[in-house]
Design a protein around this motif. Structure first.
Motif, PDB file in Angstrom:
ATOM      1  N   VAL A 158       0.824  -1.209   0.000  1.00 27.78           N
ATOM      2  CA  VAL A 158       0.000   0.000   0.000  1.00 27.78           C
ATOM      3  C   VAL A 158       0.858   1.259   0.000  1.00 27.78           C
ATOM      4  CG1 VAL A 158      -1.793   1.274   1.247  1.00 27.78           C
ATOM      5  CG2 VAL A 158      -1.842  -1.225   1.206  1.00 27.78           C
ATOM      6  N   TRP A 159       1.906   1.274   0.811  1.00 25.94           N
ATOM      7  CA  TRP A 159       2.715   2.475   1.015  1.00 25.94           C
ATOM      8  C   TRP A 159       4.036   2.335   0.268  1.00 25.94           C
ATOM      9  CZ3 TRP A 159       1.133   6.792   3.675  1.00 25.94           C
ATOM     10  CH2 TRP A 159       2.095   7.745   3.942  1.00 25.94           C
ATOM     11  N   MET A 160       4.209   3.121  -0.790  1.00 28.25           N
ATOM     12  CA  MET A 160       5.430   3.026  -1.592  1.00 28.25           C
ATOM     13  C   MET A 160       6.616   3.616  -0.825  1.00 28.25           C
ATOM     14  SD  MET A 160       6.212   4.325  -5.466  1.00 28.25           S
ATOM     15  CE  MET A 160       5.048   3.113  -6.132  1.00 28.25           C
ATOM     16  N   PRO A 161       7.704   2.860  -0.660  1.00 29.90           N
ATOM     17  CA  PRO A 161       8.880   3.397   0.052  1.00 29.90           C
ATOM     18  C   PRO A 161       9.483   4.587  -0.682  1.00 29.90           C
ATOM     19  CG  PRO A 161       8.998   1.001  -0.167  1.00 29.90           C
ATOM     20  CD  PRO A 161       7.874   1.459  -1.048  1.00 29.90           C
ATOM     21  N   ASP A 162      10.153   5.426   0.067  1.00 29.15           N
ATOM     22  CA  ASP A 162      10.815   6.588  -0.517  1.00 29.15           C
ATOM     23  C   ASP A 162      12.147   6.190  -1.159  1.00 29.15           C
ATOM     24  OD1 ASP A 162       8.767   8.279   0.389  1.00 29.15           O
ATOM     25  OD2 ASP A 162       9.718   8.443   2.372  1.00 29.15           O
ATOM     26  N   ASN A 163      12.653   7.073  -1.973  1.00 29.71           N
ATOM     27  CA  ASN A 163      13.998   6.942  -2.576  1.00 29.71           C
ATOM     28  C   ASN A 163      14.145   5.690  -3.436  1.00 29.71           C
ATOM     29  OD1 ASN A 163      14.793   9.296  -1.178  1.00 29.71           O
ATOM     30  ND2 ASN A 163      15.272   8.074   0.647  1.00 29.71           N
ATOM     31  N   LEU A 164      13.068   5.248  -4.072  1.00 29.23           N
ATOM     32  CA  LEU A 164      13.161   4.133  -5.007  1.00 29.23           C
ATOM     33  C   LEU A 164      13.570   4.640  -6.386  1.00 29.23           C
ATOM     34  CD1 LEU A 164      10.018   1.948  -4.187  1.00 29.23           C
ATOM     35  CD2 LEU A 164      12.390   1.502  -3.554  1.00 29.23           C
ATOM     36  N   THR A 165      14.300   3.833  -7.102  1.00 29.05           N
ATOM     37  CA  THR A 165      14.621   4.156  -8.493  1.00 29.05           C
ATOM     38  C   THR A 165      13.367   3.990  -9.349  1.00 29.05           C
ATOM     39  OG1 THR A 165      15.277   1.873  -8.974  1.00 29.05           O
ATOM     40  CG2 THR A 165      16.994   3.382  -8.146  1.00 29.05           C
ATOM     41  N   HIS A 166      13.481   4.394 -10.594  1.00 27.84           N
ATOM     42  CA  HIS A 166      12.337   4.252 -11.496  1.00 27.84           C
ATOM     43  C   HIS A 166      11.936   2.787 -11.638  1.00 27.84           C
ATOM     44  CE1 HIS A 166       9.600   5.107 -14.781  1.00 27.84           C
ATOM     45  NE2 HIS A 166      10.236   4.219 -15.527  1.00 27.84           N
ATOM     46  N   GLY A 167      12.943   1.921 -11.790  1.00 28.86           N
ATOM     47  CA  GLY A 167      12.647   0.497 -11.880  1.00 28.86           C
ATOM     48  C   GLY A 167      12.062  -0.048 -10.587  1.00 28.86           C
ATOM     49  N   GLY A 168      12.572   0.453  -9.454  1.00 28.58           N
ATOM     50  CA  GLY A 168      12.044   0.012  -8.170  1.00 28.58           C
ATOM     51  C   GLY A 168      10.597   0.418  -7.981  1.00 28.58           C
ATOM     52  N   ARG A 169      10.230   1.619  -8.423  1.00 35.15           N
ATOM     53  CA  ARG A 169       8.837   2.065  -8.327  1.00 35.15           C
ATOM     54  C   ARG A 169       7.923   1.202  -9.184  1.00 35.15           C
ATOM     55  NH1 ARG A 169       7.885   7.111  -6.191  1.00 35.15           N
ATOM     56  NH2 ARG A 169       6.033   7.342  -7.500  1.00 35.15           N
ATOM     57  N   LEU A 170       8.373   0.870 -10.390  1.00 41.44           N
ATOM     58  CA  LEU A 170       7.558   0.004 -11.253  1.00 41.44           C
ATOM     59  C   LEU A 170       7.387  -1.375 -10.632  1.00 41.44           C
ATOM     60  CD1 LEU A 170       8.950   0.910 -14.800  1.00 41.44           C
ATOM     61  CD2 LEU A 170       6.794   1.637 -13.753  1.00 41.44           C
ATOM     62  N   ALA A 171       8.482  -1.906 -10.047  1.00 43.38           N
ATOM     63  CA  ALA A 171       8.397  -3.220  -9.409  1.00 43.38           C
ATOM     64  C   ALA A 171       7.455  -3.179  -8.217  1.00 43.38           C
ATOM     65  CB  ALA A 171       9.795  -3.672  -8.966  1.00 43.38           C
ATOM     66  N   TYR A 172       7.480  -2.091  -7.468  1.00 42.67           N
ATOM     67  CA  TYR A 172       6.588  -1.994  -6.305  1.00 42.67           C
ATOM     68  C   TYR A 172       5.129  -1.858  -6.741  1.00 42.67           C
ATOM     69  CZ  TYR A 172       4.949  -0.822  -1.659  1.00 42.67           C
ATOM     70  OH  TYR A 172       4.271  -0.845  -0.458  1.00 42.67           O
ATOM     71  N   ILE A 173       4.893  -1.144  -7.839  1.00 39.67           N
ATOM     72  CA  ILE A 173       3.520  -1.028  -8.346  1.00 39.67           C
ATOM     73  C   ILE A 173       2.984  -2.399  -8.747  1.00 39.67           C
ATOM     74  CG2 ILE A 173       2.142  -0.107 -10.247  1.00 39.67           C
ATOM     75  CD1 ILE A 173       3.870   2.407 -10.147  1.00 39.67           C
ATOM     76  N   VAL A 174       3.829  -3.205  -9.387  1.00 35.91           N
ATOM     77  CA  VAL A 174       3.421  -4.567  -9.743  1.00 35.91           C
ATOM     78  C   VAL A 174       3.145  -5.383  -8.486  1.00 35.91           C
ATOM     79  CG1 VAL A 174       4.163  -6.706 -10.843  1.00 35.91           C
ATOM     80  CG2 VAL A 174       4.654  -4.507 -11.936  1.00 35.91           C
ATOM     81  N   PHE A 175       4.041  -5.246  -7.486  1.00 30.86           N
ATOM     82  CA  PHE A 175       3.846  -5.947  -6.217  1.00 30.86           C
ATOM     83  C   PHE A 175       2.546  -5.523  -5.560  1.00 30.86           C
ATOM     84  CE2 PHE A 175       4.529  -5.592  -1.543  1.00 30.86           C
ATOM     85  CZ  PHE A 175       4.533  -6.950  -1.244  1.00 30.86           C
TER      86      PHE A 175
END
Length: 399
Positions: free
Chosen positions: A40-57
């Motif tokens: 639910v809560w996206m961590p801070d300081n993620l890279t662009h790829g990390g944000r996409l991976a978290y959205i999928v998660f």
């Protein structure tokens, strides 16, 4: 997930023993950790790829573990729409899950605004430099964090009870009243679905508690800041016969502080107004159905589970209403504390008079712009629940 929460809980207090600077948002750390590891809560300081991976998660976890369950519960209610008792039995969790979906989407969609709100609460405007006021704020943050952890634990215990109860019955059933578009009576498929629904109960239950406490925590921080402003105004009156220029500057700072608190509370109401409204409206129905199930069940373990669940529902309601009520009462006290009844500088008196006039309007959080949140609101919800319960009993007796 629970391991991370436990370590967060320990680090919250160990950081104080090491003298690490405390943030005002530390009281929300456990709730944010739960939401972070449930997608639910996206961590801070993620890279662009990390944000996409978290959205999928996030998409996978919330869709599979939460929204599929809601669809299955709706299917069960529709299938047994002619059986009032079964509908009541299934609607208890369905109503809670539907409200949780509103909270979930609110936090996901407005997450950047919520993060800015939390950052504002951690900023210098809400962190006093005076040792006495700073110590008062730290005590409030510690107490709020402890309450938040207790709420998460109680939600976890209730969720565990919920999926353990079916295993104690003579005929094993799934923990939730749900209907799937396939047969789940097979030995292996039933075991998989039992594990799946049990995991969903725990994740959604603890996640709902974390989402509720996020709102409760920011409301508590707002009321704490109002209390600090009250102390500053009283101290200013005590210094009224001393340096007039110094008192005037302090009075101006109090006015600015008051305005920031007002903006802070208004932002809370704008972000969380709709979830609070849905929670208050549906709580009366959920409490009614839960009490009914408690009165008709013959199994002690199931009765204990429903009592725990009822306590959680009431706790959810109080998590909104109690801090909002404290905020209202403390904000009204600002007017008395700011009233310039001392013989000091005229300029300072004018500044304080403006603050006193503005503080006569209480700081309130309106649920969806319909009604204010306070303890009388919680009492009205309970009263409405009793009315629904009486009507439900009459209807089922006729059937």
């Amino acid at each position: 997930m629970f391991k991370q929460i436990f370590y967060t809980f320990l680090s919250f207090f160990s950081s104080r023993s090491r003298g690490t600077a405390m943030k005002n948002s530390d009281c929300l750390s456990s709730s944010i950790a739960v939401m972070k590891y449930s997608g639910v809560w996206m961590p801070d300081n993620l890279t662009h790829g990390g944000r996409l991976a978290y959205i999928v998660f996030r998409y996978v976890t919330q869709t599979v573990m939460f929204f599929f369950i809601i669809l299955a519960e709706i299917a069960y209610v529709y299938k047994h729409r002619d059986d009032s008792e079964r509908m009541v039995d299934a609607a208890v969790l369905l109503m809670s899950h539907l409200v949780q979906a509103v909270k979930l989407m609110t936090i996901i969609v407005r997450q950047e605004r919520i993060k800015r709100l939390i950052a504002l609460g951690d900023g210098p405007a809400f962190t006093p430099s005076e040792p006495q006021l700073k110590a008062q704020l730290e005590r409030a943050v510690k107490l709020t964090g402890l309450v938040g952890n207790l709420i998460l634990v109680s939600a976890g215990v209730t969720a565990i009870f919920w999926f353990v109860v079916p295993a104690l019955k003579d005929v094993l059933t799934l923990p939730l009243k749900i209907t799937f578009p396939f047969d789940v009576k097979g030995q292996y498929i039933f075991a998989v679905m039992y594990f799946y629904t049990s995991l969903s109960v725990v994740i959604s239950g603890v996640g709902d508690a974390a989402e509720n406490f996020l709102v409760s925590g920011v409301l508590t921080l707002a009321s704490t800041q109002v209390g600090l402003l009250h102390e500053q105004l009283l101290n200013l009156k005590g210094d009224g016969k001393q340096d007039k220029d110094c008192c005037y500057k302090k009075a101006v700072l109090c006015v600015k502080f008051h305005q920031r608190i007002i903006e802070y509370v208004e932002e809370i109401a704008k972000i969380f107004g709709m979830p609070i409204f849905c929670q208050c409206v549906t709580s009366s129905i959920v409490v009614c159905m839960t009490v009914y199930k408690i009165t008709i069940t013959q199994e002690p373990v199931e009765m204990m589970t429903m009592i725990f669940y009822l306590m959680c529902v009431m706790m959810e309601l109080l998590m909104y209403c109690f801090p909002a009520d404290v905020l209202i009462n403390k904000s009204l006290q600002i007017s008395d504390a700011a009233y310039p009844e001392w013989s000091g500088d005229v300029r300072t008196g004018k500044v304080l008079l403006l603050t006193a006039l503005r503080a006569q309007r209480a700081l309130v959080v309106n649920a969806g712009g319909m009604f204010r949140i306070s303890l009388p609101t919680a009492a009205a919800v309970v009263q409405t629940s009793y009315t629904y319960y009486a009507l439900l009993q009459q209807k089922l007796k006729k059937e």
